[in-house]
Design a protein around this motif. Structure first.
Motif, PDB file in Angstrom:
ATOM      1  N   GLY A 134       0.818  -1.199   0.000  1.00 18.78           N
ATOM      2  CA  GLY A 134       0.000   0.000   0.000  1.00 18.78           C
ATOM      3  C   GLY A 134       0.853   1.251   0.000  1.00 18.78           C
ATOM      4  N   LEU A 135       0.318   2.287   0.587  1.00 18.91           N
ATOM      5  CA  LEU A 135       0.926   3.612   0.568  1.00 18.91           C
ATOM      6  C   LEU A 135       1.293   4.026   1.985  1.00 18.91           C
ATOM      7  CD1 LEU A 135       1.397   6.301  -1.163  1.00 18.91           C
ATOM      8  CD2 LEU A 135      -0.883   6.942  -0.350  1.00 18.91           C
ATOM      9  N   ALA A 136       2.476   4.602   2.152  1.00 18.59           N
ATOM     10  CA  ALA A 136       2.876   5.165   3.439  1.00 18.59           C
ATOM     11  C   ALA A 136       3.097   6.659   3.246  1.00 18.59           C
ATOM     12  CB  ALA A 136       4.148   4.501   3.953  1.00 18.59           C
ATOM     13  N   VAL A 137       2.623   7.461   4.200  1.00 16.15           N
ATOM     14  CA  VAL A 137       2.746   8.915   4.132  1.00 16.15           C
ATOM     15  C   VAL A 137       3.369   9.404   5.428  1.00 16.15           C
ATOM     16  CG1 VAL A 137       1.554  11.108   3.785  1.00 16.15           C
ATOM     17  CG2 VAL A 137       0.676   9.025   2.682  1.00 16.15           C
ATOM     18  N   LEU A 138       4.470  10.133   5.300  1.00 19.07           N
ATOM     19  CA  LEU A 138       5.123  10.741   6.460  1.00 19.07           C
ATOM     20  C   LEU A 138       4.532  12.125   6.654  1.00 19.07           C
ATOM     21  CD1 LEU A 138       7.367  10.459   8.617  1.00 19.07           C
ATOM     22  CD2 LEU A 138       8.927  11.531   6.964  1.00 19.07           C
ATOM     23  N   ASP A 139       3.776  12.293   7.727  1.00 21.82           N
ATOM     24  CA  ASP A 139       3.072  13.553   7.983  1.00 21.82           C
ATOM     25  C   ASP A 139       3.408  14.039   9.386  1.00 21.82           C
ATOM     26  OD1 ASP A 139       1.385  15.701   7.974  1.00 21.82           O
ATOM     27  OD2 ASP A 139      -0.472  14.549   7.791  1.00 21.82           O
ATOM     28  N   ARG A 140       4.148  15.161   9.428  1.00 20.95           N
ATOM     29  CA  ARG A 140       4.569  15.758  10.706  1.00 20.95           C
ATOM     30  C   ARG A 140       5.280  14.752  11.598  1.00 20.95           C
ATOM     31  NH1 ARG A 140      -1.236  18.461  11.800  1.00 20.95           N
ATOM     32  NH2 ARG A 140      -1.766  16.498  10.753  1.00 20.95           N
ATOM     33  N   GLY A 141       6.200  14.007  10.984  1.00 17.52           N
ATOM     34  CA  GLY A 141       7.044  13.085  11.723  1.00 17.52           C
ATOM     35  C   GLY A 141       6.439  11.730  12.001  1.00 17.52           C
ATOM     36  N   ARG A 142       5.216  11.493  11.545  1.00 24.84           N
ATOM     37  CA  ARG A 142       4.535  10.226  11.820  1.00 24.84           C
ATOM     38  C   ARG A 142       4.162   9.556  10.511  1.00 24.84           C
ATOM     39  NH1 ARG A 142      -1.131   9.381  12.670  1.00 24.84           N
ATOM     40  NH2 ARG A 142      -1.571   7.364  13.658  1.00 24.84           N
ATOM     41  N   LEU A 143       4.455   8.248  10.412  1.00 22.99           N
ATOM     42  CA  LEU A 143       4.118   7.486   9.222  1.00 22.99           C
ATOM     43  C   LEU A 143       2.692   6.940   9.333  1.00 22.99           C
ATOM     44  CD1 LEU A 143       7.414   5.542   8.433  1.00 22.99           C
ATOM     45  CD2 LEU A 143       6.141   6.971   6.816  1.00 22.99           C
ATOM     46  N   VAL A 144       1.878   7.277   8.328  1.00 20.85           N
ATOM     47  CA  VAL A 144       0.496   6.800   8.255  1.00 20.85           C
ATOM     48  C   VAL A 144       0.390   5.902   7.031  1.00 20.85           C
ATOM     49  CG1 VAL A 144      -1.927   7.454   8.045  1.00 20.85           C
ATOM     50  CG2 VAL A 144      -0.339   8.924   9.308  1.00 20.85           C
ATOM     51  N   VAL A 145      -0.253   4.744   7.151  1.00 21.75           N
ATOM     52  CA  VAL A 145      -0.340   3.797   6.036  1.00 21.75           C
ATOM     53  C   VAL A 145      -1.769   3.735   5.510  1.00 21.75           C
ATOM     54  CG1 VAL A 145       1.580   2.440   6.896  1.00 21.75           C
ATOM     55  CG2 VAL A 145      -0.741   1.812   7.543  1.00 21.75           C
ATOM     56  N   HIS A 146      -1.888   3.506   4.194  1.00 21.17           N
ATOM     57  CA  HIS A 146      -3.176   3.367   3.519  1.00 21.17           C
ATOM     58  C   HIS A 146      -3.103   2.115   2.647  1.00 21.17           C
ATOM     59  CE1 HIS A 146      -4.272   7.525   4.658  1.00 21.17           C
ATOM     60  NE2 HIS A 146      -3.006   7.821   4.354  1.00 21.17           N
ATOM     61  N   ARG A 147      -3.960   1.146   2.901  1.00 25.54           N
ATOM     62  CA  ARG A 147      -3.962  -0.096   2.120  1.00 25.54           C
ATOM     63  C   ARG A 147      -4.659   0.090   0.777  1.00 25.54           C
ATOM     64  NH1 ARG A 147      -0.384  -3.983   4.018  1.00 25.54           N
ATOM     65  NH2 ARG A 147      -0.252  -3.781   6.287  1.00 25.54           N
ATOM     66  N   GLY A 196      -3.709  -5.416  -0.866  1.00 25.68           N
ATOM     67  CA  GLY A 196      -2.569  -4.564  -1.180  1.00 25.68           C
ATOM     68  C   GLY A 196      -2.597  -4.064  -2.611  1.00 25.68           C
ATOM     69  N   VAL A 197      -1.796  -3.036  -2.877  1.00 19.53           N
ATOM     70  CA  VAL A 197      -1.743  -2.395  -4.184  1.00 19.53           C
ATOM     71  C   VAL A 197      -0.287  -2.126  -4.530  1.00 19.53           C
ATOM     72  CG1 VAL A 197      -1.960  -0.072  -3.199  1.00 19.53           C
ATOM     73  CG2 VAL A 197      -2.661  -0.477  -5.562  1.00 19.53           C
ATOM     74  N   SER A 198       0.030  -2.186  -5.841  1.00 17.71           N
ATOM     75  CA  SER A 198       1.389  -1.899  -6.303  1.00 17.71           C
ATOM     76  C   SER A 198       1.398  -0.514  -6.941  1.00 17.71           C
ATOM     77  CB  SER A 198       1.854  -2.949  -7.323  1.00 17.71           C
ATOM     78  OG  SER A 198       1.992  -4.212  -6.702  1.00 17.71           O
ATOM     79  N   ILE A 199       2.083   0.430  -6.292  1.00 17.06           N
ATOM     80  CA  ILE A 199       2.124   1.823  -6.749  1.00 17.06           C
ATOM     81  C   ILE A 199       3.487   2.088  -7.367  1.00 17.06           C
ATOM     82  CG2 ILE A 199       1.867   4.234  -6.043  1.00 17.06           C
ATOM     83  CD1 ILE A 199       0.337   3.168  -3.581  1.00 17.06           C
ATOM     84  N   SER A 200       3.488   2.668  -8.561  1.00 16.89           N
ATOM     85  CA  SER A 200       4.750   2.930  -9.255  1.00 16.89           C
ATOM     86  C   SER A 200       4.965   4.397  -9.582  1.00 16.89           C
ATOM     87  CB  SER A 200       4.815   2.114 -10.558  1.00 16.89           C
ATOM     88  OG  SER A 200       4.870   0.732 -10.272  1.00 16.89           O
ATOM     89  N   ALA A 201       3.938   5.249  -9.421  1.00 18.02           N
ATOM     90  CA  ALA A 201       4.086   6.663  -9.792  1.00 18.02           C
ATOM     91  C   ALA A 201       3.312   7.536  -8.826  1.00 18.02           C
ATOM     92  CB  ALA A 201       3.593   6.884 -11.216  1.00 18.02           C
TER      93      ALA A 201
END
Length: 300
Positions: free
Chosen positions: A235-248, A253-258
């Motif tokens: 999935g997707l991980a986003v670093l927001d204000r020092g904290r990693l948030v994940v989105h499936r 699961g998903v394969s992200i390339s761009a």
């Protein structure tokens, strides 16, 4: 599996049929095939696409095996040179950076009347720099070059090239993304992501610190200060204000390339087989061949 209950090592004698490869990653045939079918390119019959890049003006740059670099603009294709086989493309202002299969880095420069090609600090590349570049970007008054097994290199405007010691000498680089603070994000194969600030020590992110996978195929530092990490099969991980948030995003699961951000601040995610996702600031919206005008759910 042994009796359906646990995994056991497979002897080498039973894996001889598996291909063993070294060197750069194979071309993305799904993306390149779709592009060629869509545009019906008037290229030589033997020209095999190996990479492509669309710049800010909408021009497509096409790397080929044995037939050099080509430009597609307004349905017209132009050839620039044929003595190199491009493997990766990157943008540096109004210049195009081209990493070649034999380990060279070139730039395509616009002039008043035409575009011209010239080696970019080719004579400064050390003899050991034999790996084909996998990612290129401009950073700290020079160019950074990622390789698949020869680490990360910095080529200053003047002076010799040097391997950056913040990453392992055999690091396999998949993505490079400079940010607005002057730092550089580096995505790797099997070793997560590393942030190199303009000054100070590097920071390393892996599954142990919150990433969903240690293969990071794309990184986007957005204008809101967040950093987006694209992985495959999770999935997707986003670093927001020092904290990693994940989105499936989807079950399994998903394969992200761009990853890309538009002028309205929306973040777009291209996936392999699951269409396109758009983050509007509060939720994700999904576009597929079933609910939109997409011609394929493989979007790069």
């Amino acid at each position: 599996m042994s009796s359906g209950s646990r995994f056991e090592p497979v002897p080498a004698s039973q894996t001889s049929f598996l291909p063993r490869r070294t060197g750069p990653l194979l071309p993305d045939t799904a993306r390149l095939g779709q592009f060629r079918r869509q545009h019906q390119l008037a290229l030589p019959a033997a020209a095999q696409l190996t990479c492509l890049l669309r710049d800010a003006e909408g021009t497509y740059w096409l790397g080929t095996a044995g037939h050099g670099l080509w430009r597609l603009t307004d349905a017209h294709v132009s050839s620039f040179f044929t003595q190199f086989s491009p493997r990766t493309l990157g943008a540096a202002g109004n210049q195009l950076l081209v990493g070649t299969a034999n380990g060279h880095l070139l730039q395509v420069q616009p002039s008043a009347a035409h575009w011209a090609t010239a080696p970019l600090t080719t004579t400064l590349l050390p003899p050991s720099f034999a790996m084909a570049p996998t990612a290129v970007a401009t950073w700290q008054q020079g160019t950074v070059v990622g390789t698949l097994g020869d680490g990360l290199w910095h080529l200053p405007t003047t002076g010799p090239a040097r391997r950056l010691s913040e990453l392992p000498v055999n690091a396999r680089i998949l993505a490079l993304a400079p940010d607005a603070a002057g730092g550089l994000w580096v995505g790797t194969l099997a070793d997560g992501a590393t942030y190199l600030p303009a000054a100070g020590p590097a920071t390393h992110y892996t599954t142990a610190t919150g990433l969903l996978h240690n293969d990071v195929y794309a990184i986007l530092p957005d204008r809101q200060g967040r950093v987006w990490f694209a992985t495959h099969g999770t999935g997707l991980a986003v670093l927001d204000r020092g904290r990693l948030v994940v989105h499936r995003l989807v079950p399994g699961g998903v394969s992200i390339s761009a990853l890309a951000q538009d002028k309205q601040g929306r973040v777009w995610l291209g996936t392999e087989g699951d269409g396109v996702f758009c983050f509007t600031g509060s939720r994700f919206r999904r576009f597929t061949t079933g609910n939109s005008g997409l011609t394929s759910d493989y979007c790069y």
